[in-house]
Design a protein around this motif. Sequence first.
Motif, PDB file in Angstrom:
ATOM      1  N   UNK A   1       0.835  -1.201   0.000  1.00 24.61           N
ATOM      2  CA  UNK A   1       0.000   0.000   0.000  1.00 24.61           C
ATOM      3  C   UNK A   1       0.870   1.251   0.000  1.00 24.61           C
ATOM      4  N   UNK A   2       1.851   1.245   0.898  1.00 20.63           N
ATOM      5  CA  UNK A   2       2.759   2.392   0.986  1.00 20.63           C
ATOM      6  C   UNK A   2       3.479   2.613  -0.339  1.00 20.63           C
ATOM      7  N   UNK A   3       3.962   1.533  -0.938  1.00 21.45           N
ATOM      8  CA  UNK A   3       4.682   1.655  -2.213  1.00 21.45           C
ATOM      9  C   UNK A   3       3.779   2.169  -3.323  1.00 21.45           C
ATOM     10  N   UNK A   4       2.576   1.624  -3.380  1.00 19.88           N
ATOM     11  CA  UNK A   4       1.643   2.033  -4.436  1.00 19.88           C
ATOM     12  C   UNK A   4       1.306   3.526  -4.312  1.00 19.88           C
ATOM     13  N   UNK A   5       0.986   3.938  -3.096  1.00 26.42           N
ATOM     14  CA  UNK A   5       0.578   5.329  -2.903  1.00 26.42           C
ATOM     15  C   UNK A   5       1.742   6.290  -3.100  1.00 26.42           C
ATOM     16  N   UNK A   6       2.904   5.895  -2.639  1.00 24.78           N
ATOM     17  CA  UNK A   6       4.068   6.757  -2.822  1.00 24.78           C
ATOM     18  C   UNK A   6       4.358   6.928  -4.307  1.00 24.78           C
ATOM     19  N   UNK A   7       4.270   5.827  -5.044  1.00 22.74           N
ATOM     20  CA  UNK A   7       4.536   5.894  -6.490  1.00 22.74           C
ATOM     21  C   UNK A   7       3.479   6.759  -7.186  1.00 22.74           C
ATOM     22  N   UNK A   8       2.233   6.609  -6.775  1.00 22.42           N
ATOM     23  CA  UNK A   8       1.153   7.323  -7.465  1.00 22.42           C
ATOM     24  C   UNK A   8       1.122   8.815  -7.121  1.00 22.42           C
ATOM     25  N   UNK A   9       1.620   9.163  -5.946  1.00 22.31           N
ATOM     26  CA  UNK A   9       1.390  10.520  -5.452  1.00 22.31           C
ATOM     27  C   UNK A   9       2.629  11.399  -5.345  1.00 22.31           C
ATOM     28  N   UNK A  10       3.805  10.838  -5.568  1.00 27.63           N
ATOM     29  CA  UNK A  10       4.992  11.703  -5.556  1.00 27.63           C
ATOM     30  C   UNK A  10       5.609  11.676  -6.944  1.00 27.63           C
ATOM     31  N   UNK A  11       6.394  12.692  -7.237  1.00 30.64           N
ATOM     32  CA  UNK A  11       6.967  12.791  -8.590  1.00 30.64           C
ATOM     33  C   UNK A  11       8.198  11.929  -8.727  1.00 30.64           C
TER      34      UNK A  11
END
Lengths: 442, 442
Positions: free
Chosen positions: A432-442
């Motif tokens: 979850x952390x990886x997915x959200x970090x990838x989706x929401x940071x540049x």
Amino acid sequence: MRLSRYFLPILKETPKEAEIVSHRLMLRAGMIRQQSAGIYSWLPLGLKVLRKIERIVEEEQARAGAVQLLMPTIQPADLWRESGRYDAYGKEMLRITDRHEREMLFGPTNEEMITDIFRSYVRSYKDLPLNLYHIQWKFRDEVRPRFGIMRGREFLMKDAYSFDLDQETARHAYNRMFVAYLRTFDRMGLKAIPMKADTGPIGGDLSHEFIILAETGESEVFLDKSLLEMPIPAKDTDFWSDLSPIVESWTTPYAATDEMHDEAAFGALEEDTRVSARGIEVGHIFYFGTKYSDAMGAKVATAEGTEVPVHMGSYGVGVSRLLGALIEANHDEDGIIWPKSVAPFHVGIINMRPGDDLTDPVCEDLYAKLEAAGIEVLYDDTDSRAGAKFATMDLIGLPFQVVAGPRGLKDGVLEVKDRATGEKEMLTPEATLNKLTAALTD
Amino acid sequence: MRLSRYFLPILKETPKEAEIVSHRLMLRAGMIRQQSAGIYSWLPLGLKVLRKIERIVEEEQARAGAVQLLMPTIQPADLWRESGRYDAYGKEMLRITDRHEREMLFGPTNEEMITDIFRSYVRSYKDLPLNLYHIQWKFRDEVRPRFGIMRGREFLMKDAYSFDLDQETARHAYNRMFVAYLRTFDRMGLKAIPMKADTGPIGGDLSHEFIILAETGESEVFLDKSLLEMPIPAKDTDFWSDLSPIVESWTTPYAATDEMHDEAAFGALEEDTRVSARGIEVGHIFYFGTKYSDAMGAKVATAEGTEVPVHMGSYGVGVSRLLGALIEANHDEDGIIWPKSVAPFHVGIINMRPGDDLTDPVCEDLYAKLEAAGIEVLYDDTDSRAGAKFATMDLIGLPFQVVAGPRGLKDGVLEVKDRATGEKEMLTPEATLNKLTAALTD
């Protein structure tokens, strides 16, 4: 932000005074509260979005060379007498008398004051070009304010003013703002189309409205389909180069508001390139030449030593109005669907059982790690009913929702939902952390 | 920012209407411009500092659990009739009649409106504690506005309002703001001393003014020397723990404004611990119990199911006033000396010969590298006289100046000046970059 320490007054019922969807959703999502006709408080969630819109506007204004200042809300009437607009403005101007019986007004716009600032300091062509802007609350005393913050009386506007030596350099100033506006609205995830606007008695072709396309928009617009695929000028566009090819590419295909619509010209297009849609005006740019500099004596010395009135333009963005336009363009039956760049928070975490040994540590850990990664989280740590928690998250429309329930966590997984697509995935906390970090940071 | 594209209207002469040093320096440094009595435009340099002050205030308010919203400037008179203050407020209130003859006013403060927001949404003790604040322009129609933005009519204030179930929890809310204020002013490089303030008819001991020490301060204050060395609560202070030991340590030693001064108590101190100094009020915190909740019916249900009026406090910071106070506390005969945390830019680069093969590339490279490191630079790339360039940099008071001249660069060095100490060093461009990066980033 922990929801238990936040102030998010959700309304369960749809307020009946709200005629349009953005007004309804902003009231229901606890974003605004009406204090009197057309005058609103911006509750925490609404203010967060407003500030994000402001930041994007500021960044793109700076990129285009505009310099930010801040003029006061209260202006002296005498300035407006110089331009002749004190009487001309009519009842929309909120007129005020102070304790010394001086005539003042709550500024509806700032051409006069910025011209006064300019003439006080600038004397030479060497100080040009100059573009000064501010983002300030304005007041227009509408007879019948309506549609929530879309047509309020106290509203937030970005207004920029350009100063140039002649018409040619003024056109370049105009083009810089034109390009800045394309980038600004695009960064908010909006499809904005520049459309020729009425220039009134001054004439010329240098006035455009920027219209956001939204199914529930306030008025009908007509355009060539090619505009929908037109590329947006890149971040590294050199604003000091010739921008007219970009402006031409955007102004050549047919595009018109209801008012300026030419049925014959539109009919002459290939049928499958004709698009009629609904739109919302969110920006207006305007070259008005020496109208105010003549009236108010704003002159500069040329290289030859003669004095000439400075050429001006003004460039508005309806900052608070944009919030309504964004919702009109991005919602479904459950609520708002914020584009990432303006979302009040990026992720909502729902703890299904606060106080539980399984859900608490997972939620706290994910919350801390997302925040540490610069992702803004609204963490629902309250003991509301599950149904209410889901409904609130859909209503306020954060891009991602994470649901932590005891059942899922027995299998080591969280539910991650994409608000826009509705897609759900069961993922480990780490995934979850990886997915959200990838989706929401540049 | 390149000075050639900025708007920095420096005044060579000292404006004679300015009675105090901060007013003089703000006018001379092109930070503000008076638009009418007590009403100012914030020119770009002034606005930059104002925004930095706001950010620090916001960060510390958030740390202490206060939630930001934004109430409008214009308020309906009826709200103020409920509290009885509409008539009581007198001529300082700017009263307005709109086009429909409704009585309105430009808010001088927001107790009534925030109480109205609270009573509209909050019903239960479960939603407490709550602290809502905003940073908004206020208007007080002073008879004789003076001292520039230190006593203006349109001014920017942070006002927070706390809501608690009883006096004990309200005291904790008060303590949270007390600690937040110590941190806020300290981060701006100011020595702020809390001093007991008059609580008026309500009584009690829960009111403090925060006074900045500055040689040119507006009034005399008296304090125990130990307060000058008192430690500031750390960044990781747990605001949800008992803060009374911190508050007690700060309120036990003698400290009083002129108004509250007790000559006998002060005289009883050891002679070498008695300090008398000049001060400027920049904050005021106040517990006022159920004054507004009684008058306006703001009640919550207790755990036992009875309804009680909510206990309130209000907490102000003079945001625009702080700018003046900062200058009063940080200047010399050449101009302002900004503390790093609120400086409009961190570094000024002076190119002594724009167009020169030696100075241009070194300046451009340093400018680009500093900005890439997150350091804000004002790059003087104009062709003004050397003397004027130096005087301007000293006047606007950026923490560091870098002078790039053809002579120094023949030997491969730049001159780096620390504005506060006046110390100068000759350093290679690389050493300059390293020194500034180390000094200006965390």
